[in-house]
Design a protein around this motif. Structure first.
Motif, PDB file in Angstrom:
ATOM      1  N   GLY A 253       0.783  -1.231   0.000  1.00  8.14           N
ATOM      2  CA  GLY A 253       0.000   0.000   0.000  1.00  8.14           C
ATOM      3  C   GLY A 253       0.812   1.277   0.000  1.00  8.14           C
ATOM      4  O   GLY A 253       0.415   2.276  -0.614  1.00  8.14           O
ATOM      5  N   ALA A 254       1.974   1.259   0.658  1.00  5.41           N
ATOM      6  CA  ALA A 254       2.733   2.501   0.841  1.00  5.41           C
ATOM      7  C   ALA A 254       3.139   3.154  -0.478  1.00  5.41           C
ATOM      8  O   ALA A 254       3.019   4.372  -0.639  1.00  5.41           O
ATOM      9  CB  ALA A 254       3.966   2.231   1.706  1.00  5.41           C
ATOM     10  N   LEU A 255       3.623   2.378  -1.439  1.00 10.23           N
ATOM     11  CA  LEU A 255       4.046   2.975  -2.715  1.00 10.23           C
ATOM     12  C   LEU A 255       2.853   3.447  -3.541  1.00 10.23           C
ATOM     13  O   LEU A 255       2.965   4.410  -4.307  1.00 10.23           O
ATOM     14  CB  LEU A 255       4.876   1.979  -3.533  1.00 10.23           C
ATOM     15  N   ILE A 256       1.720   2.778  -3.395  1.00  6.21           N
ATOM     16  CA  ILE A 256       0.508   3.240  -4.083  1.00  6.21           C
ATOM     17  C   ILE A 256       0.032   4.543  -3.451  1.00  6.21           C
ATOM     18  O   ILE A 256      -0.379   5.482  -4.152  1.00  6.21           O
ATOM     19  CB  ILE A 256      -0.576   2.143  -4.053  1.00  6.21           C
ATOM     20  N   GLU A 257       0.127   4.624  -2.130  1.00  5.00           N
ATOM     21  CA  GLU A 257      -0.198   5.868  -1.435  1.00  5.00           C
ATOM     22  C   GLU A 257       0.732   6.981  -1.891  1.00  5.00           C
ATOM     23  O   GLU A 257       0.288   8.109  -2.176  1.00  5.00           O
ATOM     24  CB  GLU A 257      -0.082   5.669   0.078  1.00  5.00           C
ATOM     25  N   ALA A 258       2.034   6.686  -1.975  1.00  7.82           N
ATOM     26  CA  ALA A 258       3.012   7.683  -2.427  1.00  7.82           C
ATOM     27  C   ALA A 258       2.671   8.175  -3.828  1.00  7.82           C
ATOM     28  O   ALA A 258       2.726   9.374  -4.110  1.00  7.82           O
ATOM     29  CB  ALA A 258       4.419   7.081  -2.406  1.00  7.82           C
ATOM     30  N   SER A 259       2.304   7.248  -4.704  1.00  2.90           N
ATOM     31  CA  SER A 259       1.999   7.597  -6.093  1.00  2.90           C
ATOM     32  C   SER A 259       0.874   8.628  -6.175  1.00  2.90           C
ATOM     33  O   SER A 259       1.008   9.671  -6.836  1.00  2.90           O
ATOM     34  CB  SER A 259       1.600   6.342  -6.869  1.00  2.90           C
ATOM     35  N   MET A 260      -0.221   8.342  -5.503  1.00  3.03           N
ATOM     36  CA  MET A 260      -1.381   9.223  -5.592  1.00  3.03           C
ATOM     37  C   MET A 260      -1.171  10.513  -4.803  1.00  3.03           C
ATOM     38  O   MET A 260      -1.584  11.596  -5.238  1.00  3.03           O
ATOM     39  CB  MET A 260      -2.632   8.486  -5.132  1.00  3.03           C
ATOM     40  N   MET A 261      -0.503  10.421  -3.660  1.00  2.00           N
ATOM     41  CA  MET A 261      -0.236  11.620  -2.855  1.00  2.00           C
ATOM     42  C   MET A 261       0.682  12.588  -3.594  1.00  2.00           C
ATOM     43  O   MET A 261       0.449  13.804  -3.603  1.00  2.00           O
ATOM     44  CB  MET A 261       0.376  11.227  -1.518  1.00  2.00           C
ATOM     45  N   ILE A 262       1.741  12.056  -4.223  1.00  4.10           N
ATOM     46  CA  ILE A 262       2.677  12.914  -4.959  1.00  4.10           C
ATOM     47  C   ILE A 262       1.966  13.591  -6.127  1.00  4.10           C
ATOM     48  O   ILE A 262       2.182  14.777  -6.402  1.00  4.10           O
ATOM     49  CB  ILE A 262       3.900  12.100  -5.435  1.00  4.10           C
ATOM     50  N   GLY A 263       1.105  12.843  -6.805  1.00  2.27           N
ATOM     51  CA  GLY A 263       0.328  13.442  -7.890  1.00  2.27           C
ATOM     52  C   GLY A 263      -0.505  14.609  -7.400  1.00  2.27           C
ATOM     53  O   GLY A 263      -0.549  15.675  -8.041  1.00  2.27           O
ATOM     54  N   ALA A 264      -1.153  14.431  -6.250  1.00  2.00           N
ATOM     55  CA  ALA A 264      -1.986  15.496  -5.686  1.00  2.00           C
ATOM     56  C   ALA A 264      -1.138  16.677  -5.224  1.00  2.00           C
ATOM     57  O   ALA A 264      -1.466  17.843  -5.495  1.00  2.00           O
ATOM     58  CB  ALA A 264      -2.804  14.937  -4.524  1.00  2.00           C
ATOM     59  N   VAL A 265      -0.041  16.395  -4.543  1.00  2.00           N
ATOM     60  CA  VAL A 265       0.830  17.451  -4.006  1.00  2.00           C
ATOM     61  C   VAL A 265       1.405  18.315  -5.126  1.00  2.00           C
ATOM     62  O   VAL A 265       1.363  19.551  -5.068  1.00  2.00           O
ATOM     63  CB  VAL A 265       1.979  16.836  -3.157  1.00  2.00           C
ATOM     64  N   LEU A 266       1.960  17.696  -6.156  1.00  2.00           N
ATOM     65  CA  LEU A 266       2.585  18.450  -7.246  1.00  2.00           C
ATOM     66  C   LEU A 266       1.572  19.261  -8.049  1.00  2.00           C
ATOM     67  O   LEU A 266       1.928  20.242  -8.700  1.00  2.00           O
ATOM     68  CB  LEU A 266       3.357  17.510  -8.171  1.00  2.00           C
ATOM     69  N   ALA A 267       0.301  18.848  -7.987  1.00  2.00           N
ATOM     70  CA  ALA A 267      -0.758  19.608  -8.670  1.00  2.00           C
ATOM     71  C   ALA A 267      -1.272  20.758  -7.809  1.00  2.00           C
ATOM     72  O   ALA A 267      -2.099  21.555  -8.258  1.00  2.00           O
ATOM     73  CB  ALA A 267      -1.906  18.683  -9.044  1.00  2.00           C
ATOM     74  N   GLY A 268      -0.780  20.837  -6.558  1.00  2.00           N
ATOM     75  CA  GLY A 268      -1.172  21.933  -5.678  1.00  2.00           C
ATOM     76  C   GLY A 268      -2.397  21.661  -4.836  1.00  2.00           C
ATOM     77  O   GLY A 268      -3.019  22.601  -4.319  1.00  2.00           O
ATOM     78  N   ALA A 269      -2.763  20.400  -4.646  1.00  2.00           N
ATOM     79  CA  ALA A 269      -3.932  20.062  -3.812  1.00  2.00           C
ATOM     80  C   ALA A 269      -3.680  20.450  -2.364  1.00  2.00           C
ATOM     81  O   ALA A 269      -2.536  20.428  -1.889  1.00  2.00           O
ATOM     82  CB  ALA A 269      -4.234  18.568  -3.919  1.00  2.00           C
ATOM     83  N   ASP A 270      -4.753  20.805  -1.651  1.00  2.00           N
ATOM     84  CA  ASP A 270      -4.599  21.164  -0.237  1.00  2.00           C
ATOM     85  C   ASP A 270      -4.388  19.915   0.611  1.00  2.00           C
ATOM     86  O   ASP A 270      -4.579  18.784   0.146  1.00  2.00           O
ATOM     87  CB  ASP A 270      -5.799  21.972   0.267  1.00  2.00           C
ATOM     88  N   ASP A 271      -3.997  20.128   1.875  1.00  2.00           N
ATOM     89  CA  ASP A 271      -3.646  19.014   2.768  1.00  2.00           C
ATOM     90  C   ASP A 271      -4.812  18.059   2.982  1.00  2.00           C
ATOM     91  O   ASP A 271      -4.622  16.835   3.065  1.00  2.00           O
ATOM     92  CB  ASP A 271      -3.165  19.551   4.128  1.00  2.00           C
ATOM     93  N   GLU A 272      -6.025  18.598   3.066  1.00  2.00           N
ATOM     94  CA  GLU A 272      -7.203  17.748   3.283  1.00  2.00           C
ATOM     95  C   GLU A 272      -7.421  16.811   2.094  1.00  2.00           C
ATOM     96  O   GLU A 272      -7.706  15.629   2.267  1.00  2.00           O
ATOM     97  CB  GLU A 272      -8.440  18.618   3.504  1.00  2.00           C
ATOM     98  N   SER A 273      -7.257  17.362   0.904  1.00  2.00           N
ATOM     99  CA  SER A 273      -7.420  16.544  -0.308  1.00  2.00           C
ATOM    100  C   SER A 273      -6.339  15.478  -0.409  1.00  2.00           C
ATOM    101  O   SER A 273      -6.606  14.346  -0.817  1.00  2.00           O
ATOM    102  CB  SER A 273      -7.387  17.431  -1.557  1.00  2.00           C
ATOM    103  N   VAL A 274      -5.121  15.836  -0.017  1.00  2.00           N
ATOM    104  CA  VAL A 274      -4.009  14.869  -0.042  1.00  2.00           C
ATOM    105  C   VAL A 274      -4.299  13.716   0.919  1.00  2.00           C
ATOM    106  O   VAL A 274      -4.028  12.549   0.613  1.00  2.00           O
ATOM    107  CB  VAL A 274      -2.664  15.550   0.304  1.00  2.00           C
ATOM    108  N   GLN A 275      -4.891  14.034   2.073  1.00  2.00           N
ATOM    109  CA  GLN A 275      -5.238  12.998   3.045  1.00  2.00           C
ATOM    110  C   GLN A 275      -6.334  12.081   2.497  1.00  2.00           C
ATOM    111  O   GLN A 275      -6.274  10.857   2.670  1.00  2.00           O
ATOM    112  CB  GLN A 275      -5.701  13.626   4.356  1.00  2.00           C
ATOM    113  N   VAL A 276      -7.314  12.654   1.818  1.00  2.00           N
ATOM    114  CA  VAL A 276      -8.383  11.853   1.204  1.00  2.00           C
ATOM    115  C   VAL A 276      -7.783  10.897   0.173  1.00  2.00           C
ATOM    116  O   VAL A 276      -8.128   9.712   0.117  1.00  2.00           O
ATOM    117  CB  VAL A 276      -9.445  12.760   0.535  1.00  2.00           C
ATOM    118  N   VAL A 277      -6.861  11.410  -0.633  1.00  2.00           N
ATOM    119  CA  VAL A 277      -6.198  10.605  -1.658  1.00  2.00           C
ATOM    120  C   VAL A 277      -5.393   9.474  -1.016  1.00  2.00           C
ATOM    121  O   VAL A 277      -5.387   8.340  -1.512  1.00  2.00           O
ATOM    122  CB  VAL A 277      -5.284  11.504  -2.534  1.00  2.00           C
ATOM    123  N   GLU A 278      -4.738   9.776   0.100  1.00  2.00           N
ATOM    124  CA  GLU A 278      -3.967   8.745   0.814  1.00  2.00           C
ATOM    125  C   GLU A 278      -4.879   7.613   1.285  1.00  2.00           C
ATOM    126  O   GLU A 278      -4.531   6.429   1.180  1.00  2.00           O
ATOM    127  CB  GLU A 278      -3.253   9.364   2.016  1.00  2.00           C
TER     128      GLU A 278
END
Length: 365
Positions: A253-278
């Protein structure tokens, strides 16, 4: 079943007879006995009509879904080909006295595969409005880390597998020493590759730094490595479900979480959205690993591209062993459906990411 369908009148005939029965019941000279007989026939016809309509609707939904899925497969093929080109572009040139390690890195990286992690990263990035190429070095980096983990997993000291994706594993081709060093090289080169994003988009340095930190955390002792440690130390031992889920959350799970979180972070998503993605990614990762357990039991070496019953051979506790095959299948579907529902709540521009997650349920390798 086929004979039953052949003996059942078509919907048009059922409706025609239902109209006749209705007309007969409305006649003024009908007897009570005839009325009851027609009523019973009418109810039976109505039941058959409903059953036929339900069957047609099910077939319609099935073929609509299949049409959508086949269209998705074509798009997925194109996206996978694009990712392959990105991976090739970021691999080191084979040269110098140490050229064998570059060759082994390429052999390991370009062995095919679903490219799920870079694809999830890219699709999450686009879902949150990302458009530039700053995501690309991170797509390559996540696949390098994933590949290094597979190279090390296949080593004699770990799973001791000779085939991966239908090809000889890295240590079989290059030797155990080079197998170890290839994994080391891919891990180091992953961070070198990710760091190249600073030069591509210096104005996003803060986001890039945050993304690199996520990559390190999810690949390290609190992520994938942590899960692998507990997995290896638990081999051949009885462990409870809580520890098994811990292993799956971190190891897969960790690398899949990293994949989606990094995508959200680099696109400028807020912290709440990054947590939802995680949280979405955690469900996807768990479903993906349980599906792996299922395939290890029900698939073949030809389809899977690697030895089956590997978990049994290594006396590993799996979700199938813990809960049974049927419950494991139900859990994959449950987790996948919940993840898809959560993705929909983020209002993506298209349904590609949703279908990508859904395809995990039906994958055969």
């Amino acid at each position: 079943m086929e004979n039953q369908e052949q003996n059942t009148p078509g919907l048009e005939k059922l409706f025609a007879r239902l109209e006749e029965v209705t007309a007969d019941m409305e006649k003024s000279d009908i007897t009570l006995e005839e009325s009851f007989a027609l009523y019973n026939e009418g109810m039976q016809l109505l039941k058959q009509c409903n059953e036929t309509i339900d069957a047609v609707e099910k077939k319609f939904r099935f073929w609509t879904r299949m049409e959508k899925f086949m269209s998705f497969k074509e798009i997925q093929k194109e996206k996978t080909a694009q990712i392959e080109q990105i991976l090739k572009a970021y691999l080191p040139r084979v040269q110098g006295y140490q050229e064998v390690i570059m060759d082994a890195m390429s052999y390991s990286m370009l062995a095919g595969g679903k490219r799920l992690r870079p694809m999830l990263m890219q699709e999450t990035y686009r879902m949150f409005g990302g458009t530039d190429r700053v995501i690309e070095p991170f797509m390559a980096a996540i696949e390098m880390i994933h590949t290094y983990s597979l190279v090390h997993d296949d080593l004699p000291a770990m799973d001791n597998d000779e085939y991966r994706r239908g090809r000889k594993t890295t240590h079989v081709v290059y030797g155990e020493d080079m197998g170890i060093l290839t994994g080391d090289a891919l891990l180091n080169y992953a961070f070198e590759t990710a760091a190249s994003a600073f030069e591509m988009a210096p104005e996003k340095s803060l986001l890039i730094g945050k993304a690199i930190r996520i990559l390190g955390q999810k690949a390290g002792i609190y992520g994938m490595i942590g899960g692998q440690v507990v997995d290896v130390k638990s081999s051949g031992k009885k462990i409870d479900g809580e520890k098994l889920e811990f292993i799956y959350r971190l190891k897969t799970g960790a690398l899949i979480e990293a994949s989606m979180m990094i995508g959200a972070v680099l696109a400028g998503a807020d912290d709440e959205s990054v947590q939802v993605v995680e949280e979405i990614a955690a469900k996807v990762g768990m479903a993906f690993q349980i599906q792996d357990d299922i395939l290890d039991v029900i698939s073949t070496t030809e389809v899977l591209g690697k030895p089956v019953h590997s978990d049994e051979k290594n006396e590993k506790m799996t979700y199938v062993v813990w809960k049974g095959l049927d419950v494991a299948k139900q859990e994959v579907e449950h987790l996948s459906r919940k993840a898809i529902s959560d993705v929909r709540a983020l209002n993506p521009k298209d349904d590609y990411l949703e279908i990508l997650l859904e395809s995990l349920i039906y994958r055969e390798k």
